[in-house]
Structure formats: C-alpha cells, structure tokens
Design a protein around this motif. Structure first.
Motif, PDB file in Angstrom:
ATOM      1  N   ASP A 198      56.760  36.571   5.931  1.00  0.00           N
ATOM      2  CA  ASP A 198      57.117  35.874   4.693  1.00  0.00           C
ATOM      3  C   ASP A 198      57.545  34.435   4.977  1.00  0.00           C
ATOM      4  OD1 ASP A 198      56.549  38.161   3.278  1.00  0.00           O
ATOM      5  OD2 ASP A 198      58.640  38.834   3.188  1.00  0.00           O
ATOM      6  N   GLY A 199      58.197  34.226   6.115  1.00  0.00           N
ATOM      7  CA  GLY A 199      58.634  32.877   6.481  1.00  0.00           C
ATOM      8  C   GLY A 199      57.687  32.151   7.408  1.00  0.00           C
ATOM      9  N   PHE A 200      56.482  32.666   7.590  1.00  0.00           N
ATOM     10  CA  PHE A 200      55.504  32.046   8.478  1.00  0.00           C
ATOM     11  C   PHE A 200      55.040  30.699   7.914  1.00  0.00           C
ATOM     12  CE2 PHE A 200      50.937  31.411   9.276  1.00  0.00           C
ATOM     13  CZ  PHE A 200      50.965  31.214  10.641  1.00  0.00           C
ATOM     14  N   ARG A 201      54.842  29.711   8.808  1.00  0.00           N
ATOM     15  CA  ARG A 201      54.403  28.373   8.394  1.00  0.00           C
ATOM     16  C   ARG A 201      53.338  27.848   9.359  1.00  0.00           C
ATOM     17  NH1 ARG A 201      56.880  30.092   4.857  1.00  0.00           N
ATOM     18  NH2 ARG A 201      58.603  29.188   3.654  1.00  0.00           N
ATOM     19  N   VAL A 202      52.391  27.103   8.785  1.00  0.00           N
ATOM     20  CA  VAL A 202      51.409  26.349   9.567  1.00  0.00           C
ATOM     21  C   VAL A 202      51.642  24.874   9.282  1.00  0.00           C
ATOM     22  CG1 VAL A 202      48.970  25.870   9.972  1.00  0.00           C
ATOM     23  CG2 VAL A 202      49.704  28.203   9.545  1.00  0.00           C
ATOM     24  N   LYS A 203      51.727  24.074  10.323  1.00  0.00           N
ATOM     25  CA  LYS A 203      51.980  22.650  10.147  1.00  0.00           C
ATOM     26  C   LYS A 203      50.756  21.953   9.543  1.00  0.00           C
ATOM     27  CE  LYS A 203      55.086  22.458  14.155  1.00  0.00           C
ATOM     28  NZ  LYS A 203      55.318  21.872  15.490  1.00  0.00           N
ATOM     29  N   GLU A 204      51.026  20.963   8.708  1.00  0.00           N
ATOM     30  CA  GLU A 204      49.944  20.167   8.137  1.00  0.00           C
ATOM     31  C   GLU A 204      49.358  19.256   9.206  1.00  0.00           C
ATOM     32  OE1 GLU A 204      51.728  18.131   4.908  1.00  0.00           O
ATOM     33  OE2 GLU A 204      51.708  19.857   3.570  1.00  0.00           O
ATOM     34  N   VAL A 205      48.057  19.109   9.200  1.00  0.00           N
ATOM     35  CA  VAL A 205      47.368  18.350  10.246  1.00  0.00           C
ATOM     36  C   VAL A 205      46.478  17.286   9.622  1.00  0.00           C
ATOM     37  CG1 VAL A 205      47.382  20.268  11.878  1.00  0.00           C
ATOM     38  CG2 VAL A 205      45.444  19.985  10.341  1.00  0.00           C
ATOM     39  N   THR A 206      46.158  16.303  10.437  1.00  0.00           N
ATOM     40  CA  THR A 206      45.157  15.281  10.126  1.00  0.00           C
ATOM     41  C   THR A 206      44.250  15.138  11.343  1.00  0.00           C
ATOM     42  OG1 THR A 206      46.589  13.509  10.948  1.00  0.00           O
ATOM     43  CG2 THR A 206      46.747  14.048   8.591  1.00  0.00           C
ATOM     44  N   SER A 207      43.271  14.301  11.236  1.00  0.00           N
ATOM     45  CA  SER A 207      42.372  14.087  12.375  1.00  0.00           C
ATOM     46  C   SER A 207      43.112  13.476  13.555  1.00  0.00           C
ATOM     47  CB  SER A 207      41.210  13.182  11.957  1.00  0.00           C
ATOM     48  OG  SER A 207      41.704  11.954  11.448  1.00  0.00           O
ATOM     49  N   SER A 208      44.087  12.593  13.285  1.00  0.00           N
ATOM     50  CA  SER A 208      44.848  11.974  14.379  1.00  0.00           C
ATOM     51  C   SER A 208      45.787  12.986  15.046  1.00  0.00           C
ATOM     52  CB  SER A 208      45.651  10.786  13.844  1.00  0.00           C
ATOM     53  OG  SER A 208      46.524  11.200  12.814  1.00  0.00           O
ATOM     54  N   SER A 209      46.465  13.823  14.241  1.00  0.00           N
ATOM     55  CA  SER A 209      47.357  14.822  14.845  1.00  0.00           C
ATOM     56  C   SER A 209      46.568  15.868  15.618  1.00  0.00           C
ATOM     57  CB  SER A 209      48.195  15.498  13.758  1.00  0.00           C
ATOM     58  OG  SER A 209      47.363  16.171  12.830  1.00  0.00           O
ATOM     59  N   LEU A 210      45.351  16.155  15.186  1.00  0.00           N
ATOM     60  CA  LEU A 210      44.520  17.100  15.925  1.00  0.00           C
ATOM     61  C   LEU A 210      44.133  16.523  17.288  1.00  0.00           C
ATOM     62  CD1 LEU A 210      43.623  19.906  14.915  1.00  0.00           C
ATOM     63  CD2 LEU A 210      41.343  18.979  14.623  1.00  0.00           C
ATOM     64  N   LEU A 213      47.030  16.960  19.604  1.00  0.00           N
ATOM     65  CA  LEU A 213      47.085  18.313  20.148  1.00  0.00           C
ATOM     66  C   LEU A 213      46.094  18.493  21.285  1.00  0.00           C
ATOM     67  CD1 LEU A 213      47.401  20.420  16.861  1.00  0.00           C
ATOM     68  CD2 LEU A 213      49.197  19.913  18.519  1.00  0.00           C
ATOM     69  N   ARG A 214      44.918  17.926  21.146  1.00  0.00           N
ATOM     70  CA  ARG A 214      43.932  18.014  22.216  1.00  0.00           C
ATOM     71  C   ARG A 214      44.368  17.217  23.440  1.00  0.00           C
ATOM     72  NH1 ARG A 214      37.895  17.088  20.442  1.00  0.00           N
ATOM     73  NH2 ARG A 214      37.678  18.027  22.512  1.00  0.00           N
ATOM     74  N   PHE A 215      45.031  16.094  23.194  1.00  0.00           N
ATOM     75  CA  PHE A 215      45.523  15.280  24.306  1.00  0.00           C
ATOM     76  C   PHE A 215      46.627  16.008  25.071  1.00  0.00           C
ATOM     77  CE2 PHE A 215      48.467  12.086  26.009  1.00  0.00           C
ATOM     78  CZ  PHE A 215      47.610  11.350  26.808  1.00  0.00           C
ATOM     79  N   ALA A 216      47.389  16.870  24.386  1.00  0.00           N
ATOM     80  CA  ALA A 216      48.489  17.596  25.031  1.00  0.00           C
ATOM     81  C   ALA A 216      47.993  18.583  26.078  1.00  0.00           C
ATOM     82  CB  ALA A 216      49.324  18.327  23.986  1.00  0.00           C
ATOM     83  N   GLU A 217      46.730  18.958  26.027  1.00  0.00           N
ATOM     84  CA  GLU A 217      46.200  19.909  27.019  1.00  0.00           C
ATOM     85  C   GLU A 217      46.198  19.313  28.416  1.00  0.00           C
ATOM     86  OE1 GLU A 217      42.386  21.294  25.832  1.00  0.00           O
ATOM     87  OE2 GLU A 217      43.039  21.903  23.839  1.00  0.00           O
ATOM     88  N   GLY A 218      46.110  18.004  28.516  1.00  0.00           N
ATOM     89  CA  GLY A 218      46.082  17.371  29.834  1.00  0.00           C
ATOM     90  C   GLY A 218      47.430  16.885  30.302  1.00  0.00           C
TER      91      GLY A 218
END
Length: 300
Positions: A198-210, A213-218
């Motif tokens: 019931d309290g689950f949330r997904v953060k709002e994203v944009t192309s830049s925030s995505l 996230l991909r940059f965080a893998e390295g």
C-alpha cells in the motif's frame, strides 16, 4: 630444383589451412555474446522503495539499456527463508514494449510464482489492492520455512516527472513501469505485509535521470563492511586477603590533682542524690617559740 619442389609441396597445405581458418573466422555468421551482468549500485539510486517498516535497502542490482532500467532491490530477510525479499522493477519508454503498460495474464503470474515459491502453495486474491499508483494484484501463502508471504504485481502506465514546463513536457518521452514484489516474514500477517504494498512508491523519472541511473553502474559501488564491535569487559581486581595488625596501647592512669568540686545541674535541683565525699582536715602542729630569738619586723 628438386629440393625447391619438395619445400613448396610441404608449405602449400599449411598456408591453405591458415587462409581457410582466417576466412572462416571473418565470415562466420554466429557470434558468442556474453550475458549482461548486473551491477551493484548505491541504494540511493533505487528507483522504487517500500515504507520504512520494511527496513533499509540492503542492495540494488541493476542492468540497463537504451531508455530502460531494470533493478532488483533487496530488503532484509528476517529468519532463514527460502528466498530474498525483493522488488523487481522495470522502467522504460512506453514505446519499448507492451509489457510496460499491459497487465500480466494469470498464466504468467502462476509461472512466476512457481519460480519464486517452488515449495509453497500461493493463493491469488480476487480482490485487488490499491496504492498511490493505482490497483495492484497479489497472492499469499504460508510455510514453516518462510512464514507468511505475499507476491504482488502492478503496472504503472506513467512514471514521468510531472513538474515539467510546457516545452519540456512536449519533448520529454513517456515512461512506464512494471513491478513485482516478493516479501516474507516469520511473524507478520498477510494484512500487515499488504501495508508494504500500500505504501509502495516508484520515483518519477526523465530521460536525464535515467542516464544518471545508467551512469551509476560504473561507479564501482561496494557494500560497506560494518566493523564488528565487541563489548569491552574490564577485568575485575583480584582481592587479596591481608591480615591487619591492630596495635594496642596501654593507657597509664592520669593523676588529677585535687581541687574544688563543681556540682552538676542535677545535684543543684536535688533530682540526683548527692554523694558526700569524706574530707580530712589536717590540724597544724604546735611549735614552741624561743623567746631569745631575734625579732624580724613585718612589712607593715
């Protein structure tokens, strides 16, 4: 001349073999492609999360591609269960695949539950739950190893950031998400576990925030090792029994000179008996005066 012919006859097969081998490598239609390995990223980069009662995020495993991110977000396991408490979330553009905006079929859910709960009987509840992102489905089960468990699924058709200006809103691609939750607890009931969804949330994203996230893998994140702190126990002092010698001094009798006696208050008011002390009066002896002795005049 004969030696030259023999030499050519021996080297030609070897050269042909090497040419054939190189040609087969260059013209081969099949390639060996290694599977995509998940990278562990900082828990702060988790794209979804549960309420604080679920505990802190312990790890985030991530794979990504063009305009999409796949994360497995792990939570603490209480007790010795048969699997990990986890959120499996995918965020991608709505144009990537229809699985990001279409609900899964019952057959797909049953197949997934067999993989997550191979030895547990799960029952799909016909009454769906609801949270901030809309309606979600869930199943529940119980076992001696895992305790009470839930398996929930949800499709979120729009997780695009909403506070964009007009031009950014037009140019920004639309993002959707699909979610799976597996969570077990040895003591919590099914109703208490549903509070997490019931309290689950997904953060709002944009192309830049995505792209972030991909940059965080390295980033080369590794889970910090918490140092083990052992309590310090002070050593108790050793008690040594010692024999103490007591010196005794012999007090001598003190001679108090005779003097006037002071009466006590009780003796004055007559409340206490008065002890009479025997006194001796010494009478002076008489001496015979010589009449012929010289007389010495007194000062007066």
């Amino acid at each position: 001349m004969k030696k030259l012919i023999i030499t050519l006859a021996l080297t030609l097969p070897l050269s042909a073999c090497s040419l054939t081998t190189d040609k087969s490598l260059l013209t081969s239609s099949t390639r060996a492609i290694a599977p995509t390995l998940a990278s562990e990223v900082d828990p702060n980069y988790a794209v979804a999360y549960l309420p604080s009662v679920a505990g802190p995020i312990t790890s985030v495993r991530q794979t990504s591609g063009n305009n999409r991110v796949h994360q497995t977000i792990l939570y603490p396991n209480y007790g010795y269960g048969g699997g990990e408490n986890q959120i499996i979330v995918d965020v991608a553009q709505t144009s990537s695949s229809k699985v990001y905006y279409q609900a899964p079929t019952r057959r797909e859910i049953v197949s997934e539950m067999k993989r997550f709960f191979p030895t547990m009987k799960m029952t799909i509840d016909q009454n769906p739950g609801e949270n901030l992102h809309g309606i979600y489905g869930y199943a529940y089960g119980k076992s001696k190893v895992d305790g009470n468990c839930i398996y929930a699924w949800q499709v979120i058709r729009n997780v695009t950031r909403k506070d964009l200006v007009d031009l950014q809103r037009i140019l920004q691609p639309k993002y959707a998400s699909k979610v799976r939750l597996r969570y077990c607890h040895p003591t919590k009931t099914t109703e208490q576990l549903l509070v997490l969804m019931d309290g689950f949330r997904v953060k709002e994203v944009t192309s830049s925030s995505l792209e972030i996230l991909r940059f965080a893998e390295g980033a080369g994140y590794s889970k910090p090792v918490i140092p083990r702190v052992e309590p310090f126990i002070a050593k108790q002092p050793v008690k040594v029994k010692t024999r103490s010698k007591v010196k005794t001094t012999k007090r001598e009798a003190v001679v108090v000179p005779e003097g006037p006696r002071v009466l006590l208050p009780t003796e004055l008011d007559g409340s206490a008996p008065v002890i009479k002390k025997k006194t001796t009066i010494k009478v002076a002896e008489t001496f015979i005066v010589d009449p012929n002795a010289p007389k010495i005049p007194l000062p007066n």
